[in-house]
Design an enzyme around this catalytic site. Structure first.
Site, mmCIF file in Angstrom:
data_model
loop_
_atom_site.group_PDB
_atom_site.id
_atom_site.type_symbol
_atom_site.label_atom_id
_atom_site.label_comp_id
_atom_site.label_asym_id
_atom_site.label_seq_id
_atom_site.Cartn_x
_atom_site.Cartn_y
_atom_site.Cartn_z
ATOM 1 C CG HIS A 246 7.184 24.702 -24.632
ATOM 2 N ND1 HIS A 246 7.041 23.330 -24.593
ATOM 3 C CD2 HIS A 246 8.320 24.954 -25.353
ATOM 4 C CE1 HIS A 246 8.046 22.776 -25.277
ATOM 5 N NE2 HIS A 246 8.833 23.745 -25.734
ATOM 6 N N GLY B 112 0.845 -1.188 0.000
ATOM 7 C CA GLY B 112 0.000 0.000 0.000
ATOM 8 C C GLY B 112 0.882 1.240 0.000
HETATM 9 P P1 NAD Z 1 -2.913 0.587 2.862
HETATM 10 O O1 NAD Z 1 -4.318 0.249 3.115
HETATM 11 O O2 NAD Z 1 -2.579 1.663 1.878
HETATM 12 O O3 NAD Z 1 -2.112 -0.734 2.362
HETATM 13 C C1 NAD Z 1 -2.064 -1.909 3.124
HETATM 14 C C2 NAD Z 1 -1.726 -3.058 2.205
HETATM 15 O O4 NAD Z 1 -1.481 -4.221 2.985
HETATM 16 C C3 NAD Z 1 -2.859 -3.402 1.252
HETATM 17 O O5 NAD Z 1 -2.338 -3.467 -0.059
HETATM 18 C C4 NAD Z 1 -3.323 -4.770 1.752
HETATM 19 O O6 NAD Z 1 -3.844 -5.577 0.731
HETATM 20 C C5 NAD Z 1 -2.024 -5.341 2.319
HETATM 21 N N1 NAD Z 1 -2.197 -6.450 3.270
HETATM 22 C C6 NAD Z 1 -3.142 -6.565 4.221
HETATM 23 N N2 NAD Z 1 -2.970 -7.729 4.882
HETATM 24 C C7 NAD Z 1 -1.883 -8.353 4.357
HETATM 25 C C8 NAD Z 1 -1.194 -9.586 4.616
HETATM 26 N N3 NAD Z 1 -1.584 -10.447 5.567
HETATM 27 N N4 NAD Z 1 -0.102 -9.908 3.891
HETATM 28 C C9 NAD Z 1 0.304 -9.067 2.912
HETATM 29 N N5 NAD Z 1 -0.315 -7.893 2.618
HETATM 30 C C10 NAD Z 1 -1.397 -7.530 3.334
HETATM 31 O O7 NAD Z 1 -2.281 0.880 4.301
HETATM 32 P P2 NAD Z 1 -0.928 1.616 4.729
HETATM 33 O O8 NAD Z 1 0.036 1.638 3.594
HETATM 34 O O9 NAD Z 1 -0.536 0.966 5.997
HETATM 35 O O10 NAD Z 1 -1.408 3.098 5.005
HETATM 36 C C11 NAD Z 1 -2.373 3.355 6.035
HETATM 37 C C12 NAD Z 1 -3.216 4.555 5.703
HETATM 38 O O11 NAD Z 1 -2.443 5.732 5.763
HETATM 39 C C13 NAD Z 1 -3.830 4.477 4.321
HETATM 40 O O12 NAD Z 1 -5.161 4.889 4.384
HETATM 41 C C14 NAD Z 1 -3.011 5.455 3.531
HETATM 42 O O13 NAD Z 1 -3.746 6.039 2.479
HETATM 43 C C15 NAD Z 1 -2.618 6.479 4.592
HETATM 44 N N6 NAD Z 1 -1.365 7.114 4.206
HETATM 45 C C16 NAD Z 1 -1.384 8.007 3.186
HETATM 46 C C17 NAD Z 1 -0.211 8.565 2.748
HETATM 47 C C18 NAD Z 1 -0.238 9.528 1.599
HETATM 48 O O14 NAD Z 1 -1.304 10.030 1.278
HETATM 49 N N7 NAD Z 1 0.869 9.802 0.922
HETATM 50 C C19 NAD Z 1 1.000 8.220 3.327
HETATM 51 C C20 NAD Z 1 0.982 7.304 4.359
HETATM 52 C C21 NAD Z 1 -0.208 6.753 4.788
#
Ligand code: NAD
Length: 477
Positions: free
Chosen positions: A456, A198
């Site tokens: 540009h 993620g």
């Molecule tokens: P996320 O929900 O973006 O990603 C988590 C990932 O883990 C998913 O792809 C999921 O399928 C996977 N996953 C879950 N269980 C698993 C398992 N047992 N084995 C392998 N993979 C598994 O969560 P995150 O990256 O932890 O971020 C948390 C929140 O914080 C999100 O809502 C994100 O949008 C937010 N955040 C946003 C930003 C930004 O906007 N730049 C930066 C950091 C965090």
């Protein structure tokens, strides 16, 4: 006297004796401190309760800001190692001083924390340092270094979120870390295993890869970046693999253990992997520990998010909530907008937020940014649309800068041409996306963007060309 009557009298006594405010904000992250300042601007007497010494919440202390400091530094390091020579810049002996890199990051955080402290003072927002707990009847008990009991005509909960984990995976604050640890490791891991492809997994996984770690990303789903436009996510995967990241998709992690410096990860249907660091990035959950929600009559949904109505009012009279703690996109800027809309509604009856145009940016290299609907969402909703795409490889400025990876995609309503979504993967996508967000906020058509003169040579021309491509009239492709 009945016990209910006694409790009522006690609350009344506390109310009369304690310092009282028009609004008490619990949590000084982007949702909370911004709401506090805006409420003060609107004439309210405001208190903020925050249990961490530093203000700014996860975003400033251990999230968006420190990770961006590391991202920028690691990007410079990689450029100097791998790409300067291509442009005739011969630098030798560039080495990594990780302690210095971390202290630069920490100083950025401290400076910005000082800025928020100053802003609260300037706006006459009173800060209470400690854990805030709702006691009902407008009373908030602050415990910790400076205990206090304060009362508010209204209370706004903006306590954010915390990292969540999975059964069999217990972050230990060291070898098995969350994002909080992964922005402070004292040395570059030899082999980092990231659980979850993620946003956090890819932002921080790519930081450590740039600094020299071997990085393996394990993801449960058959794709990376769930929620991101599929074409963009596929392109991102190709680019990250070219950069050296290894993905194992469709992988269910069942346990993680650490012994000394070695971590072992077991998965369903695959051989265990060993490594020296693990980053658990499988999502975040609402932060509501010991907040007194039940006592105050604030209901949560089954995932623990506080339930609010369109005015951010919870199920308890006079208690409001915004930001990560109410669910939706976990984005600092979404929390800020909600905080402002919430207190403006309190003060004036009106407040504005358009969830349809909130930009989302993933700070990898290249960046990934979007606003509005993606193709999957439009298909699911049965909306007929046209798509225009333009690659950065055909953009002069991108060529000059050596940032040719990625593209811009504009999605517009087939019948009206109204822009429904814009998706960008490429250098500075996080800056480029705002043109699209503003255009959508004003109800622009793809032709509106296409007919606006863009300077540009700029990367922004790719947005214009993608808008032109919606009607198959891009010039440079
Ligand atoms: P996320 O929900 O973006 O990603 C988590 C990932 O883990 C998913 O792809 C999921 O399928 C996977 N996953 C879950 N269980 C698993 C398992 N047992 N084995 C392998 N993979 C598994 O969560 P995150 O990256 O932890 O971020 C948390 C929140 O914080 C999100 O809502 C994100 O949008 C937010 N955040 C946003 C930003 C930004 O906007 N730049 C930066 C950091 C965090």
């Amino acid at each position: 006297m009945s016990s209910g009557g006694f409790a009522f009298t006690l609350l009344q006594v506390i109310f009369e004796m304690s310092e009282s405010f028009d609004l008490i904000v619990v949590g000084a992250g982007p949702g909370g401190y911004v709401a506090a300042i805006r409420a003060s601007q609107l004439g309210m007497k405001v208190a903020v309760v925050e249990r961490e010494q530093k203000l700014g919440g996860t975003c400033l202390r251990v999230g968006c800001i420190p990770s961006k400091a590391l991202l920028e530094t690691s990007e410079l390091y990689e450029q100097s190692q791998k790409h300067f020579a291509e442009r005739g810049l011969i630098v030798q002996g560039v080495t990594l001083d990780i302690a210095k890199m971390m202290s630069h990051k920490d100083s950025v955080v401290s400076t910005l924390d000082g800025g928020i402290q100053g802003l609260l003072k300037k706006n006459k927002v009173e800060r209470f340092f400690g854990h805030g707990k709702l006691k009902g009847g407008g009373v908030v008990e602050v415990s910790g270094n400076s205990p206090a009991t304060i009362t508010g005509k209204k209370i706004l909960i903006a306590t954010g979120s915390v990292s969540s984990s999975l059964p069999g995976i217990q972050p230990d604050g060291d070898r098995i870390g969350t994002s909080t640890e992964a922005i402070a490791w004292p040395e570059v891991p030899e082999h980092l295993v990231v659980i979850g492809a993620g946003v956090i997994g890819l932002e921080l996984g790519t930081v450590w890869r740039r600094l020299g770690a071997k990085v393996t990303v394990l993801e449960y789903l058959p794709r990376i970046l769930p929620g991101v436009d599929e074409q963009v996510a596929n392109e991102a995967k190709k680019i990250f693999e070219k950069q050296g990241l290894t993905f194992k998709l469709g992988t269910k992690v069942t346990s993680v253990t650490a012994a000394g410096k070695t971590c072992t990860i077991t998965m369903e249907g695959a051989e265990p992997i060993t490594c020296d660091r693990v980053l658990v990035a499988v999502g975040r959950k609402p932060c509501t520990d010991n907040l007194g929600l039940a006592e105050a009559g604030v209901q949560t949904d089954k995932r623990g998010f506080i339930q609010v109505n369109a005015g951010y009012q919870t199920t308890a009279a006079g208690v409001y909530a915004v930001g990560d703690v109410i669910g939706g996109a976990m984005l600092a800027h979404k929390a800020e907008e909600e905080g402002i809309a919430c207190v403006e509604k309190m003060a004036t009856g009106h407040g504005h937020i358009n969830y349809g145009t909130i930009p989302a940016v993933i700070y990898t290299s290249p960046e990934i940014a979007s606003t509005g609907a993606n193709e999957d969402a439009l298909k699911a909703a049965g909306i007929k649309y046209k798509a225009g795409r333009f690659s950065f490889a055909a953009n002069g400025r991108a060529r000059a800068a050596g940032h040719t990876d990625g593209f811009v995609k504009v999605l517009a309503d087939e019948a009206t041409d109204r822009v429904l979504g814009v998706h960008i993967i490429g250098a500075h996508a996080g800056e480029l996306i705002h043109e699209a967000a503003v255009a959508m906020e004003f109800g622009a058509s793809a032709e509106d963007i296409a007919r606006c003169c863009h300077a540009h040579p700029t990367l922004s021309e790719a947005v214009k060309e993608a808008a032109m491509a919606v009607d198959k009239r891009a010039i440079h492709s």
